[in-house]
Design a protein around this motif. Structure first.
Motif, short mmCIF file in Angstrom:
data_model
loop_
_atom_site.label_atom_id
_atom_site.label_comp_id
_atom_site.label_asym_id
_atom_site.label_seq_id
_atom_site.Cartn_x
_atom_site.Cartn_y
_atom_site.Cartn_z
N PHE A 84 -57.25 -53.62 -43.27
CA PHE A 84 -56.62 -53.13 -42.04
C PHE A 84 -57.72 -52.61 -41.12
O PHE A 84 -58.51 -51.74 -41.49
CB PHE A 84 -55.62 -52.02 -42.32
N ASP A 85 -57.74 -53.13 -39.89
CA ASP A 85 -58.77 -52.75 -38.93
C ASP A 85 -58.25 -51.61 -38.05
O ASP A 85 -57.33 -51.81 -37.25
CB ASP A 85 -59.14 -53.96 -38.05
N PRO A 86 -58.82 -50.40 -38.17
CA PRO A 86 -58.34 -49.28 -37.35
C PRO A 86 -58.53 -49.51 -35.85
O PRO A 86 -57.88 -48.84 -35.04
CB PRO A 86 -59.17 -48.09 -37.84
N LYS A 87 -59.36 -50.47 -35.48
CA LYS A 87 -59.56 -50.76 -34.05
C LYS A 87 -58.33 -51.39 -33.41
O LYS A 87 -58.24 -51.45 -32.18
CB LYS A 87 -60.78 -51.68 -33.87
N THR A 88 -57.39 -51.84 -34.24
CA THR A 88 -56.16 -52.40 -33.68
C THR A 88 -55.24 -51.32 -33.13
O THR A 88 -54.25 -51.63 -32.48
CB THR A 88 -55.40 -53.21 -34.75
N VAL A 89 -55.57 -50.06 -33.38
CA VAL A 89 -54.82 -48.92 -32.83
C VAL A 89 -55.73 -48.24 -31.81
O VAL A 89 -56.83 -47.82 -32.14
CB VAL A 89 -54.41 -47.93 -33.94
N ASP A 90 -55.27 -48.15 -30.55
CA ASP A 90 -56.17 -47.68 -29.49
C ASP A 90 -56.04 -46.19 -29.18
O ASP A 90 -56.61 -45.70 -28.21
CB ASP A 90 -55.95 -48.49 -28.20
N VAL A 91 -55.29 -45.45 -30.02
CA VAL A 91 -55.18 -44.00 -29.85
C VAL A 91 -55.46 -43.33 -31.19
O VAL A 91 -55.44 -43.98 -32.24
CB VAL A 91 -53.77 -43.59 -29.35
#
Length: 408
Positions: free
Chosen positions: A311-318
């Motif tokens: 899971f890439d945390p960069k897919t969540v922008d906040v």
């Protein structure tokens, strides 16, 4: 006594269905070491929520295989994790709009009825600032973070036409200094301190860690202590009995997170839809930290170390600013479980293990909503200060926020 699930290491939890419960064996010397603790320290620990059976159960798990593998298995959330939809991150209406003014009016009315308490986490020692009590660090124009929090409280109380309770969660390291500071400043009676939990450090083999003087080494167990510590202090029960409904929670050094009537009004309307927690999030700017994700059947905040591989945390922008509005009733009474995370520290130049918990886990147990807030300029609600360099970079914004919000 509540059980501890040795698989999940969640106090009060039971092992997941279909998973066999296995019990770990504590270090053979641990019981004897605990029994030999000085009575004064034993009393201090008991008053700060120390639970010996829980501690032994956690310590016993340190014997379970390779440390890195064990921590990864312990900390990683199970099952599929997905990013939130854009529609699941709310925003306040535009400045000057009738809708924003309507929310502001709802929040102001709640303040006037005495329905809000403000709780700030002030247990930290600013190790990057020389190991001083962070709340007593000078933040702007000769005023400490504590000074500015008291100034904000005076201003907000004046707007409400009544005192707004201000609670400071202290730690063993900061409690006496903050109590003394409040006395010298003549803080009003609606300002109160309550101490978070206290525990003991362990050696990597599960035996008790002793400092250079041969004494047990104590530590606070993280800002997840806040709920239990509030309950222990009786503050929430008294607040509810007096008509209190909502609690604002934030870090003492994040002066951007102040009382805002429109933000409160937004939360009040969310509670009418069954929401118990409003978590403030802000846009990322190279930051790492807790992010809202769908996991285990709910939208909750997870720290990056808890995310599964792939899971890439960069897919969540906040990300989570560690500022929450919560309904007081479940904070007082709901059965909330807490995951204890294994953390390795260097103490006296040696590795020491301590078990900590995180306040954002309230989003795993209570229905939560997420509000995107600004991190720029005078309207910023995210102005954290970790060291003197960051303090210097933020001084202009802190100054603007302090003047705009009645802290000075």
């Amino acid at each position: 006594m509540m059980p501890v699930c040795p698989v999940c290491l969640v106090w009060g939890a039971v092992p997941p269905k279909g998973r066999r419960e296995t019990m770990s064996t504590p270090h053979p010397d641990l019981q004897k070491q605990l029994e030999s603790i000085d009575p004064t320290l034993a009393t201090q620990l008991a008053e700060a929520g120390f639970d010996r059976s829980r501690f032994i159960a956690l310590a016993a798990t340190l014997t379970d295989g390779d440390a890195a593998v064990r921590r990864r298995a312990r900390n990683t959330v199970k099952g599929e994790v997905t990013a939130p939809l854009p529609s699941e991150i709310a925003e306040l209406p535009p400045a000057g709009s009738p809708e924003l003014e309507r929310l502001r009016a709802r929040g102001a009315a709640a303040l006037a009825r005495g329905e809000l308490a403000f709780c700030t986490m002030a247990g930290g020692m600013a190790t990057r600032m020389g190991g001083v009590v962070k709340a007593l660090v000078e933040a702007e124009g000769g005023h400490t973070f504590l000074d500015l929090r008291l100034g904000e409280n005076r201003s907000a109380s004046a707007r409400a036409g009544r005192p707004i309770p201000l609670w400071l969660m202290t730690s063993d390291a900061t409690h006496d200094a903050l109590v003394d500071a409040l006395a010298k400043l003549g803080a009003p009676q609606h300002v109160a301190c309550f101490m978070q939990d206290l525990s003991l450090r362990l050696n990597p083999d599960g035996s008790l860690f002793l400092d250079e003087e041969g004494k047990p080494s104590v530590h606070a167990t993280g800002h997840g202590d806040l709920i239990d510590a509030l309950r222990r202090a009786g503050l929430v029960d008294r607040f509810i009995a007096g008509g209190g409904k909502y609690i604002w929670i934030t870090n003492v050094d994040n002066l951007g997170a102040s009382i805002d009537e429109a933000t409160l009004g937004h939360f009040i309307e969310a509670t009418e839809r069954g929401i118990d927690v409003q978590c403030e999030v802000c846009p990322k700017a190279g930051d790492k930290g807790g992010i809202p994700v769908h996991a285990e059947g709910k939208l909750q905040v997870l720290e990056e170390f808890r995310l599964p591989e792939g899971f890439d945390p960069k897919t969540v922008d906040v990300f989570n600013t560690n500022t929450f509005l919560v309904r007081a009733e479940p904070i007082a009474k709901a059965p909330l479980g807490w995951t204890y995370f294994e953390v390795e520290k260097k103490v006296d130049g040696r590795p020491a293990i301590q078990f900590e918990r995180l306040i954002q886990e309230i989003t795993a147990y209570l229905p939560s909503t997420y509000l995107r807030v600004s991190r720029d300029g005078a309207t910023s609600r995210f102005l954290p200060v970790k060291d003197f360099d960051e303090l210097e970079r933020r001084r202009a914004d802190i100054r603007a926020a302090a003047h705009a919000r009645g802290m000075l």
